[in-house]
Scaffold this active site. Structure first.
Site, PDB file in Angstrom:
ATOM      1  NE  ARG A  65      -3.952   1.650   0.136  1.00  0.00           N
ATOM      2  CZ  ARG A  65      -4.711   1.700  -0.936  1.00  0.00           C
ATOM      3  NH1 ARG A  65      -4.686   0.763  -1.834  1.00  0.00           N
ATOM      4  NH2 ARG A  65      -5.506   2.708  -1.118  1.00  0.00           N
TER       5      ARG A  65
ATOM      6  CB  CYS B  74      -3.952  -5.486   4.338  1.00  0.00           C
ATOM      7  SG  CYS B  74      -2.513  -6.085   5.216  1.00  0.00           S
TER       8      CYS B  74
ATOM      9  NE  ARG C  96      -6.023  -0.073   2.255  1.00  0.00           N
ATOM     10  CZ  ARG C  96      -4.952  -0.494   2.911  1.00  0.00           C
ATOM     11  NH1 ARG C  96      -4.564  -1.741   2.806  1.00  0.00           N
ATOM     12  NH2 ARG C  96      -4.251   0.316   3.679  1.00  0.00           N
ATOM     13  N   PRO C  97      -9.817   3.597  -1.732  1.00  0.00           N
ATOM     14  CG  PRO C  97     -11.621   5.060  -1.418  1.00  0.00           C
ATOM     15  CD  PRO C  97     -11.057   3.741  -0.964  1.00  0.00           C
ATOM     16  CB  ILE C  98      -5.597   6.869  -3.744  1.00  0.00           C
ATOM     17  CG1 ILE C  98      -5.722   6.572  -5.240  1.00  0.00           C
ATOM     18  CG2 ILE C  98      -5.013   5.684  -3.013  1.00  0.00           C
ATOM     19  CD1 ILE C  98      -4.354   6.512  -5.928  1.00  0.00           C
TER      20      ILE C  98
ATOM     21  CD  GLN D 276     -10.585  13.117   0.231  1.00  0.00           C
ATOM     22  OE1 GLN D 276     -10.312  14.250   0.631  1.00  0.00           O
ATOM     23  NE2 GLN D 276     -11.625  12.885  -0.541  1.00  0.00           N
TER      24      GLN D 276
ATOM     25  CG  ASP E 237      -3.725  -0.616  11.699  1.00  0.00           C
ATOM     26  OD1 ASP E 237      -4.675  -0.911  10.953  1.00  0.00           O
ATOM     27  OD2 ASP E 237      -2.840   0.204  11.386  1.00  0.00           O
TER      28      ASP E 237
ATOM     29  CB  ILE F 136     -11.011   2.588   9.727  1.00  0.00           C
ATOM     30  CG1 ILE F 136     -10.910   3.261  11.103  1.00  0.00           C
ATOM     31  CG2 ILE F 136     -10.016   3.185   8.731  1.00  0.00           C
ATOM     32  CD1 ILE F 136     -11.059   4.749  11.145  1.00  0.00           C
TER      33      ILE F 136
ATOM     34  NE  ARG G 247       2.540  -5.860   3.572  1.00  0.00           N
ATOM     35  CZ  ARG G 247       1.406  -5.271   3.940  1.00  0.00           C
ATOM     36  NH1 ARG G 247       0.298  -5.941   4.009  1.00  0.00           N
ATOM     37  NH2 ARG G 247       1.393  -3.979   4.217  1.00  0.00           N
TER      38      ARG G 247
HETATM   39  C1  EPZ Z   1      -3.073   3.608   7.014  1.00  0.00           C
HETATM   40  O1  EPZ Z   1      -3.703   3.180   5.811  1.00  0.00           O
HETATM   41  C2  EPZ Z   1      -2.297   2.419   7.521  1.00  0.00           C
HETATM   42  N1  EPZ Z   1      -1.330   2.018   6.497  1.00  0.00           N
HETATM   43  C3  EPZ Z   1      -3.245   1.263   7.821  1.00  0.00           C
HETATM   44  O2  EPZ Z   1      -2.466   0.280   8.449  1.00  0.00           O
HETATM   45  C4  EPZ Z   1      -4.307   1.735   8.835  1.00  0.00           C
HETATM   46  O3  EPZ Z   1      -5.265   0.718   9.007  1.00  0.00           O
HETATM   47  C5  EPZ Z   1      -4.995   3.005   8.318  1.00  0.00           C
HETATM   48  O4  EPZ Z   1      -4.015   4.021   7.992  1.00  0.00           O
HETATM   49  C6  EPZ Z   1      -5.962   3.614   9.332  1.00  0.00           C
HETATM   50  O5  EPZ Z   1      -5.281   3.916  10.519  1.00  0.00           O
HETATM   51  C7  EPZ Z   1      -0.199   2.696   6.393  1.00  0.00           C
HETATM   52  O6  EPZ Z   1       0.086   3.631   7.118  1.00  0.00           O
HETATM   53  C8  EPZ Z   1       0.730   2.227   5.332  1.00  0.00           C
HETATM   54  P1  EPZ Z   1      -6.492   5.910   5.461  1.00  0.00           P
HETATM   55  P2  EPZ Z   1      -4.277   4.260   4.790  1.00  0.00           P
HETATM   56  O7  EPZ Z   1      -6.166   6.680   4.246  1.00  0.00           O
HETATM   57  O8  EPZ Z   1      -3.436   5.480   4.863  1.00  0.00           O
HETATM   58  C9  EPZ Z   1     -10.751   6.047   3.250  1.00  0.00           C
HETATM   59  C10 EPZ Z   1      -1.819  -1.944   8.971  1.00  0.00           C
HETATM   60  O9  EPZ Z   1      -2.320  -3.035   9.350  1.00  0.00           O
HETATM   61  N2  EPZ Z   1     -10.045   6.801   2.186  1.00  0.00           N
HETATM   62  O10 EPZ Z   1      -6.368   6.597   6.783  1.00  0.00           O
HETATM   63  O11 EPZ Z   1      -4.447   3.595   3.494  1.00  0.00           O
HETATM   64  C11 EPZ Z   1     -10.307   4.613   3.329  1.00  0.00           C
HETATM   65  O12 EPZ Z   1     -11.002   3.801   2.391  1.00  0.00           O
HETATM   66  C12 EPZ Z   1      -2.578  -1.071   8.068  1.00  0.00           C
HETATM   67  O13 EPZ Z   1      -0.696  -1.570   9.296  1.00  0.00           O
HETATM   68  C13 EPZ Z   1     -10.758   7.355   1.160  1.00  0.00           C
HETATM   69  O14 EPZ Z   1     -11.995   7.232   1.076  1.00  0.00           O
HETATM   70  O15 EPZ Z   1      -5.686   4.554   5.489  1.00  0.00           O
HETATM   71  C14 EPZ Z   1     -10.603   4.274   4.771  1.00  0.00           C
HETATM   72  O16 EPZ Z   1     -11.959   3.948   4.900  1.00  0.00           O
HETATM   73  C15 EPZ Z   1      -3.525  -1.623   7.155  1.00  0.00           C
HETATM   74  N3  EPZ Z   1     -10.089   8.081   0.210  1.00  0.00           N
HETATM   75  C16 EPZ Z   1     -10.345   5.592   5.509  1.00  0.00           C
HETATM   76  O17 EPZ Z   1     -10.395   6.597   4.508  1.00  0.00           O
HETATM   77  C17 EPZ Z   1      -8.747   8.268   0.270  1.00  0.00           C
HETATM   78  O18 EPZ Z   1      -8.199   8.928  -0.629  1.00  0.00           O
HETATM   79  C18 EPZ Z   1      -9.012   5.707   6.217  1.00  0.00           C
HETATM   80  O19 EPZ Z   1      -7.975   5.359   5.301  1.00  0.00           O
HETATM   81  C19 EPZ Z   1      -8.021   7.685   1.311  1.00  0.00           C
HETATM   82  C20 EPZ Z   1      -8.699   6.954   2.277  1.00  0.00           C
END
Ligand code: EPZ
Length: 423
Positions: free
Chosen positions: A93, A117, A122-124, A126, A307, A329, A399
């Protein structure tokens, strides 16, 4: 294929030293691409995500020397390439941080769609919104993300949802932008503060990390020539705290930041177990009776971390009474409950909620790690279950946890990694 064989029932006892944070390390490594100099990163966890990241940075032209088991010296003065190898970036990721870093340093980035995972969608969007607000064009096609900007100009960016990855990525993209960038509704996780501290140590001007408004004053260059030590892993520390409770054990958790663990501490105490702050960077966690039910809702920091949700789920499987976990989340983070049910748990997962009807004890079964934290939860389940539990899909666990079986073994767990000859 390897498997772990965990033979229970063990009451864990002893001291464990927490490694550097995976989720900080996988952001700090791409952040080194912003440095026009040499830097030393210490307390890096020795995990497969870090090893892959180092290989990617080398492909991009960085020179990396391992100067200890957990420290690298990295020279990023002569970055020669802006396209990250697609096969490697799609494996995990955090490869999305290469977009922010390369865009900032080289004004162009091409990265494979990030893997990681499988926790639901998991959209991007934002991340992309942030890059575009800074003046970049972003295109997604054929499994690749390409971002380009002649100039990046600071601006105000309001995040529609609280996102760890988007907050860090926008911070990376704006460090060398012209003028000031303000990220509002920013995530506040400890690793966001750590990435900001790393960048500031190397010469950036970032203020407010750890609050929901982060201000980044663009600078011309990050000269580097400094050392930085990665923050202790909040989630690894929480995993061992919860393992102490699940196993009715008695552990000293060393090298942790106790403030980061307050949401976990509060729930452990609510369940009738004990946490003592030993001052400095250590916690004493012990449990001498069956924990009582608690309800959990996962939330962004400083709420209860998603997590640690599966590891908490193991305790609730054997707690007294019926507990509910609401996962706010991720869409799909209850896959581990099917594995725990194979071990005798009574869990019903419905959408974003799961109901844990506590049973007296778990029993062994072959189980599959469906993601990284699910894998950690299954190890804990194996430690408290009767008999020998076989855990498959170890690549998820490797990982993100450094020497996990060695650490558990030192606490009395009977855990072996063996080659699976049955397939
Ligand atoms: C980070 O993921 C962590 N990964 C994840 O850790 C963790 O579960 C997560 O933050 C929440 O704390 C890393 O730091 C590499 P988010 P990330 O963007 O950044 C939605 C682990 O086990 N969203 O905070 O990908 C998304 O779908 C893992 O170590 C959008 O809609 O998480 C989710 O519902 C797995 N659009 C929420 O936001 C976006 O552009 C939070 O995602 C980005 C996210």
């Amino acid at each position: 294929m390897e498997k772990l064989v965990v033979t229970g029932k063990t009451h864990l006892k002893g001291e464990v030293i927490i490694s550097g944070a995976k989720n900080a390390a996988v952001a700090i490594l791409p952040a080194t691409l912003l440095v026009d100099g040499i830097c030393v990163v210490e307390n890096l966890p020795n995990i497969s995500d870090v090893k892959i990241y180092c290989k990617i940075l080398e492909e991009l032209g960085a020179k990396i020397e391992w100067i200890g088991p957990n420290a690298i010296k990295i020279d990023t003065r002569f970055i020669s390439c802006t396209s990250a190898p697609l096969d490697m970036t799609s494996k995990f990721r955090a490869s999305y941080y290469l977009i922010g870093s390369l865009l900032s340093r080289c004004h162009h980035a091409q990265v494979g769609m990030p893997g990681g995972c499988k926790l639901g969608a998991r959209p991007i969007d934002q991340h992309i919104k942030g890059f575009e607000r800074l003046g970049a064009t972003v295109e997604i096609s054929s499994g690749k993300i390409t971002a380009h900007a002649d100039t990046l100009v600071g601006t105000s960016i309001y995040m529609d949802i609280v996102s760890v990855g988007a907050t860090i990525n926008i911070m990376l993209a704006s460090v060398l932008a012209k003028g000031t960038t303000i990220i509002e509704n920013a995530a506040k996780e400890p690793h966001i503060v750590d990435v900001a501290n790393f960048l500031n140590t190397m010469g950036a001007d970032i203020r407010g990390a750890g609050t929901d408004v982060i201000k980044i004053n663009g600078v011309d260059r990050l000269p580097g020539n400094a050392n930085y030590s990665v923050v202790p892993d909040q989630i690894e520390a929480g995993t061992f705290m919860l393992a102490a409770v699940a196993s009715r054990g008695d552990l000293i958790i060393k090298n942790c930041i106790t403030k980061h663990l307050e949401p976990v501490t509060a729930k452990i105490v609510e369940m009738g177990a004990f946490v003592e702050d030993l001052g400095g960077d250590s916690l004493h966690v012990w449990c001498n009776k069956r924990p009582t039910k608690v309800n959990i809702k996962t939330l962004p920091y400083p709420g209860f971390p998603t997590d640690l949700q599966p590891q908490m789920g193991v305790i609730l499987s054997t707690a007294e009474g019926t507990s509910i976990i609401n996962e706010s989340i991720w869409e799909s983070r209850f896959q581990y409950t099917e594995e725990l049910n194979k071990m005798g748990a009574h869990i019903t997962a419905q959408g974003k909620s799961a109901f844990f009807e506590g049973v007296e004890s778990l029993s062994s079964s072959p189980v599959y790690a469906t993601d990284l934290r699910a894998g950690a939860a299954l190890i804990i389940a194996g430690i408290i279950a009767e008999g020998s539990t076989e855990i498959y899909n170890l690549e998820h666990i490797d990982r993100g946890y450094e020497n996990i079986e060695e650490k558990f073994r030192k606490l009395g767990a009977k855990i072996e990694r063996v080659e699976d000859t049955s397939c």
